[in-house]
Design a protein around this motif. Sequence first.
Motif, PDB file in Angstrom:
ATOM      1  N   PRO A  97       0.791  -1.236   0.000  1.00 10.52           N
ATOM      2  CA  PRO A  97       0.000   0.000   0.000  1.00 10.52           C
ATOM      3  C   PRO A  97       0.821   1.283   0.000  1.00 10.52           C
ATOM      4  O   PRO A  97       0.600   2.160  -0.842  1.00 10.52           O
ATOM      5  CB  PRO A  97      -0.848  -0.134   1.274  1.00 10.52           C
ATOM      6  CG  PRO A  97      -1.065  -1.606   1.392  1.00 10.52           C
ATOM      7  CD  PRO A  97       0.220  -2.234   0.938  1.00 10.52           C
ATOM      8  N   VAL A  98       1.800   1.419   0.916  1.00 12.07           N
ATOM      9  CA  VAL A  98       2.559   2.673   0.961  1.00 12.07           C
ATOM     10  C   VAL A  98       3.379   2.858  -0.314  1.00 12.07           C
ATOM     11  O   VAL A  98       3.607   3.992  -0.751  1.00 12.07           O
ATOM     12  CB  VAL A  98       3.457   2.729   2.219  1.00 12.07           C
ATOM     13  CG1 VAL A  98       4.582   1.708   2.156  1.00 12.07           C
ATOM     14  CG2 VAL A  98       3.997   4.127   2.435  1.00 12.07           C
ATOM     15  N   GLY A  99       3.808   1.770  -0.928  1.00 13.03           N
ATOM     16  CA  GLY A  99       4.522   1.871  -2.195  1.00 13.03           C
ATOM     17  C   GLY A  99       3.618   2.353  -3.315  1.00 13.03           C
ATOM     18  O   GLY A  99       4.026   3.162  -4.165  1.00 13.03           O
ATOM     19  N   ARG A 100       2.382   1.874  -3.314  1.00 13.18           N
ATOM     20  CA  ARG A 100       1.425   2.316  -4.332  1.00 13.18           C
ATOM     21  C   ARG A 100       1.043   3.773  -4.108  1.00 13.18           C
ATOM     22  O   ARG A 100       0.960   4.561  -5.062  1.00 13.18           O
ATOM     23  CB  ARG A 100       0.184   1.418  -4.296  1.00 13.18           C
ATOM     24  CG  ARG A 100      -0.824   1.733  -5.397  1.00 13.18           C
ATOM     25  CD  ARG A 100      -1.923   0.692  -5.484  1.00 13.18           C
ATOM     26  NE  ARG A 100      -2.719   0.615  -4.268  1.00 13.18           N
ATOM     27  CZ  ARG A 100      -2.631  -0.347  -3.365  1.00 13.18           C
ATOM     28  NH1 ARG A 100      -1.777  -1.334  -3.534  1.00 13.18           N
ATOM     29  NH2 ARG A 100      -3.401  -0.338  -2.301  1.00 13.18           N
ATOM     30  N   TYR A 101       0.825   4.149  -2.833  1.00 10.47           N
ATOM     31  CA  TYR A 101       0.495   5.551  -2.541  1.00 10.47           C
ATOM     32  C   TYR A 101       1.630   6.479  -2.977  1.00 10.47           C
ATOM     33  O   TYR A 101       1.391   7.550  -3.550  1.00 10.47           O
ATOM     34  CB  TYR A 101       0.249   5.731  -1.040  1.00 10.47           C
ATOM     35  CG  TYR A 101      -0.936   4.988  -0.478  1.00 10.47           C
ATOM     36  CD1 TYR A 101      -2.138   4.880  -1.179  1.00 10.47           C
ATOM     37  CD2 TYR A 101      -0.865   4.396   0.789  1.00 10.47           C
ATOM     38  CE1 TYR A 101      -3.222   4.210  -0.642  1.00 10.47           C
ATOM     39  CE2 TYR A 101      -1.957   3.733   1.330  1.00 10.47           C
ATOM     40  CZ  TYR A 101      -3.125   3.632   0.615  1.00 10.47           C
ATOM     41  OH  TYR A 101      -4.201   2.975   1.147  1.00 10.47           O
ATOM     42  N   ALA A 102       2.878   6.071  -2.685  1.00 15.83           N
ATOM     43  CA  ALA A 102       4.028   6.902  -3.057  1.00 15.83           C
ATOM     44  C   ALA A 102       4.096   7.091  -4.564  1.00 15.83           C
ATOM     45  O   ALA A 102       4.358   8.199  -5.058  1.00 15.83           O
ATOM     46  CB  ALA A 102       5.313   6.266  -2.540  1.00 15.83           C
ATOM     47  N   ARG A 103       3.850   6.037  -5.313  1.00 22.38           N
ATOM     48  CA  ARG A 103       3.909   6.134  -6.777  1.00 22.38           C
ATOM     49  C   ARG A 103       2.768   6.982  -7.329  1.00 22.38           C
ATOM     50  O   ARG A 103       2.936   7.664  -8.343  1.00 22.38           O
ATOM     51  CB  ARG A 103       3.902   4.731  -7.382  1.00 22.38           C
ATOM     52  CG  ARG A 103       5.243   4.025  -7.220  1.00 22.38           C
ATOM     53  CD  ARG A 103       5.147   2.524  -7.495  1.00 22.38           C
ATOM     54  NE  ARG A 103       6.454   1.889  -7.361  1.00 22.38           N
ATOM     55  CZ  ARG A 103       7.014   1.580  -6.186  1.00 22.38           C
ATOM     56  NH1 ARG A 103       6.355   1.826  -5.055  1.00 22.38           N
ATOM     57  NH2 ARG A 103       8.208   1.016  -6.148  1.00 22.38           N
ATOM     58  N   GLN A 104       1.608   6.926  -6.685  1.00 19.64           N
ATOM     59  CA  GLN A 104       0.506   7.794  -7.106  1.00 19.64           C
ATOM     60  C   GLN A 104       0.901   9.261  -6.972  1.00 19.64           C
ATOM     61  O   GLN A 104       0.644  10.073  -7.863  1.00 19.64           O
ATOM     62  CB  GLN A 104      -0.746   7.504  -6.273  1.00 19.64           C
ATOM     63  CG  GLN A 104      -1.403   6.164  -6.573  1.00 19.64           C
ATOM     64  CD  GLN A 104      -2.545   5.860  -5.619  1.00 19.64           C
ATOM     65  OE1 GLN A 104      -2.821   6.615  -4.681  1.00 19.64           O
ATOM     66  NE2 GLN A 104      -3.218   4.739  -5.835  1.00 19.64           N
ATOM     67  N   TRP A 105       1.530   9.580  -5.848  1.00 15.19           N
ATOM     68  CA  TRP A 105       1.943  10.967  -5.642  1.00 15.19           C
ATOM     69  C   TRP A 105       3.038  11.372  -6.623  1.00 15.19           C
ATOM     70  O   TRP A 105       2.971  12.453  -7.226  1.00 15.19           O
ATOM     71  CB  TRP A 105       2.425  11.170  -4.211  1.00 15.19           C
ATOM     72  CG  TRP A 105       2.999  12.543  -4.004  1.00 15.19           C
ATOM     73  CD1 TRP A 105       2.328  13.738  -4.061  1.00 15.19           C
ATOM     74  CD2 TRP A 105       4.367  12.872  -3.756  1.00 15.19           C
ATOM     75  NE1 TRP A 105       3.189  14.787  -3.862  1.00 15.19           N
ATOM     76  CE2 TRP A 105       4.445  14.282  -3.664  1.00 15.19           C
ATOM     77  CE3 TRP A 105       5.519  12.114  -3.583  1.00 15.19           C
ATOM     78  CZ2 TRP A 105       5.646  14.950  -3.422  1.00 15.19           C
ATOM     79  CZ3 TRP A 105       6.709  12.766  -3.330  1.00 15.19           C
ATOM     80  CH2 TRP A 105       6.777  14.165  -3.255  1.00 15.19           C
ATOM     81  N   LEU A 106       4.036  10.525  -6.801  1.00 10.67           N
ATOM     82  CA  LEU A 106       5.125  10.831  -7.736  1.00 10.67           C
ATOM     83  C   LEU A 106       4.582  11.020  -9.151  1.00 10.67           C
ATOM     84  O   LEU A 106       5.020  11.928  -9.877  1.00 10.67           O
ATOM     85  CB  LEU A 106       6.168   9.712  -7.721  1.00 10.67           C
ATOM     86  CG  LEU A 106       7.008   9.608  -6.449  1.00 10.67           C
ATOM     87  CD1 LEU A 106       7.823   8.317  -6.459  1.00 10.67           C
ATOM     88  CD2 LEU A 106       7.928  10.816  -6.292  1.00 10.67           C
ATOM     89  N   ALA A 107       3.613  10.195  -9.547  1.00 11.42           N
ATOM     90  CA  ALA A 107       3.019  10.330 -10.885  1.00 11.42           C
ATOM     91  C   ALA A 107       2.298  11.664 -11.013  1.00 11.42           C
ATOM     92  O   ALA A 107       2.362  12.315 -12.065  1.00 11.42           O
ATOM     93  CB  ALA A 107       2.063   9.172 -11.143  1.00 11.42           C
ATOM     94  N   SER A 108       1.623  12.080  -9.948  1.00 15.12           N
ATOM     95  CA  SER A 108       0.895  13.362 -10.007  1.00 15.12           C
ATOM     96  C   SER A 108       1.841  14.546 -10.137  1.00 15.12           C
ATOM     97  O   SER A 108       1.460  15.607 -10.628  1.00 15.12           O
ATOM     98  CB  SER A 108       0.022  13.531  -8.753  1.00 15.12           C
ATOM     99  OG  SER A 108       0.810  13.808  -7.607  1.00 15.12           O
ATOM    100  N   ARG A 109       3.100  14.349  -9.738  1.00 14.30           N
ATOM    101  CA  ARG A 109       4.109  15.406  -9.841  1.00 14.30           C
ATOM    102  C   ARG A 109       4.997  15.234 -11.072  1.00 14.30           C
ATOM    103  O   ARG A 109       5.921  16.031 -11.298  1.00 14.30           O
ATOM    104  CB  ARG A 109       5.002  15.401  -8.597  1.00 14.30           C
ATOM    105  CG  ARG A 109       4.294  15.671  -7.296  1.00 14.30           C
ATOM    106  CD  ARG A 109       3.829  17.093  -7.167  1.00 14.30           C
ATOM    107  NE  ARG A 109       4.870  18.067  -7.470  1.00 14.30           N
ATOM    108  CZ  ARG A 109       4.828  19.345  -7.117  1.00 14.30           C
ATOM    109  NH1 ARG A 109       3.772  19.795  -6.451  1.00 14.30           N
ATOM    110  NH2 ARG A 109       5.783  20.175  -7.428  1.00 14.30           N
ATOM    111  N   GLY A 110       4.731  14.214 -11.873  1.00 17.15           N
ATOM    112  CA  GLY A 110       5.535  13.977 -13.079  1.00 17.15           C
ATOM    113  C   GLY A 110       6.935  13.480 -12.779  1.00 17.15           C
ATOM    114  O   GLY A 110       7.859  13.679 -13.592  1.00 17.15           O
ATOM    115  N   LEU A 111       7.129  12.800 -11.658  1.00 21.15           N
ATOM    116  CA  LEU A 111       8.462  12.385 -11.226  1.00 21.15           C
ATOM    117  C   LEU A 111       8.675  10.871 -11.283  1.00 21.15           C
ATOM    118  O   LEU A 111       9.742  10.380 -10.876  1.00 21.15           O
ATOM    119  CB  LEU A 111       8.716  12.861  -9.792  1.00 21.15           C
ATOM    120  CG  LEU A 111       8.720  14.378  -9.562  1.00 21.15           C
ATOM    121  CD1 LEU A 111       8.791  14.685  -8.072  1.00 21.15           C
ATOM    122  CD2 LEU A 111       9.881  15.019 -10.305  1.00 21.15           C
TER     123      LEU A 111
END
Length: 288
Positions: A168-182
């Motif tokens: 879960p925390v890995g998926r949440y982190a990737r969701q945020w990074l994707a929203s920032r284009g990173l």
Amino acid sequence: MLTMAQGARRAAGEGPRMQRVPKAGSTLRGLAASLAALVCVCAGTARGAEAVLDIWAAASLREPIGQLGRRFEAQSKDRKVNLVFGASSALAQQIESGAPADVFLSADDVSMDRLQANGFVKPQTRRVFASNQLVVIAARELTVPFSGPNDLLRPEVKRIALAAPEVPVGRYARQWLASRGLSEAVKARSVLLGDARAVLVSVDSGNADAGIVYATDARSAKTARIAFPVPDAEQPYIVYVGAVTVGGDQPELADEFLRLLVSPEGLAALRAAGFRPPPAASPPADAP
């Protein structure tokens, strides 16, 4: 698991010189006495047995669930709580494989949805009980300015610890990074680990320069520091949900523990550990 004591011993024979055939009445009386003794042994064993409640919980819940588990156990001398912590996705997979869990507490609704769809949890017992927040942490050795998402791309930040994408925390982190284009830039520097606690340990030890964890996990950092929290407007939809499993040995105790978890006492323990109140029942349409 308790084993039942043997109720009677076999009488020693007298050898082949002489064999006595017992009367039918005495045989029946002896059998009844043996059965009565066995019932007494069984009853005594049952009275002395402890009911063991197996709670399987996300690794990030270790502090509050450990505390509530001890309180719950102390409410009766005839109960014991066994706690198992790990990545929610891995725990769910083990429950699907037949692991003996009575309560499952997940750090996401994805793992719980899968178990519910496959008939491994009781839908009517499902409870949403908390939320959390992502933060970016930095190693003590990292001395360059580090206060925003673009700082993850600094050349000094060579290794970024992330939980695996199925966690879960890995998926949440990737969701945020994707929203920032990173996503792609960070992926090239990422070190994959089993859960948020493992990410924290990696940054604490200096094996990684930075990482993304829950705010609740960052509270137990030894040397790592919070570089910056993910802004509220950018936080993914993070939800903690619990349910009673199907086929567990202690369904009544499991339901009782879930009631404790969502009671004022349980919510206070979660709040004291840094967890946020439960979010809305479903994520907003524009949630990442």
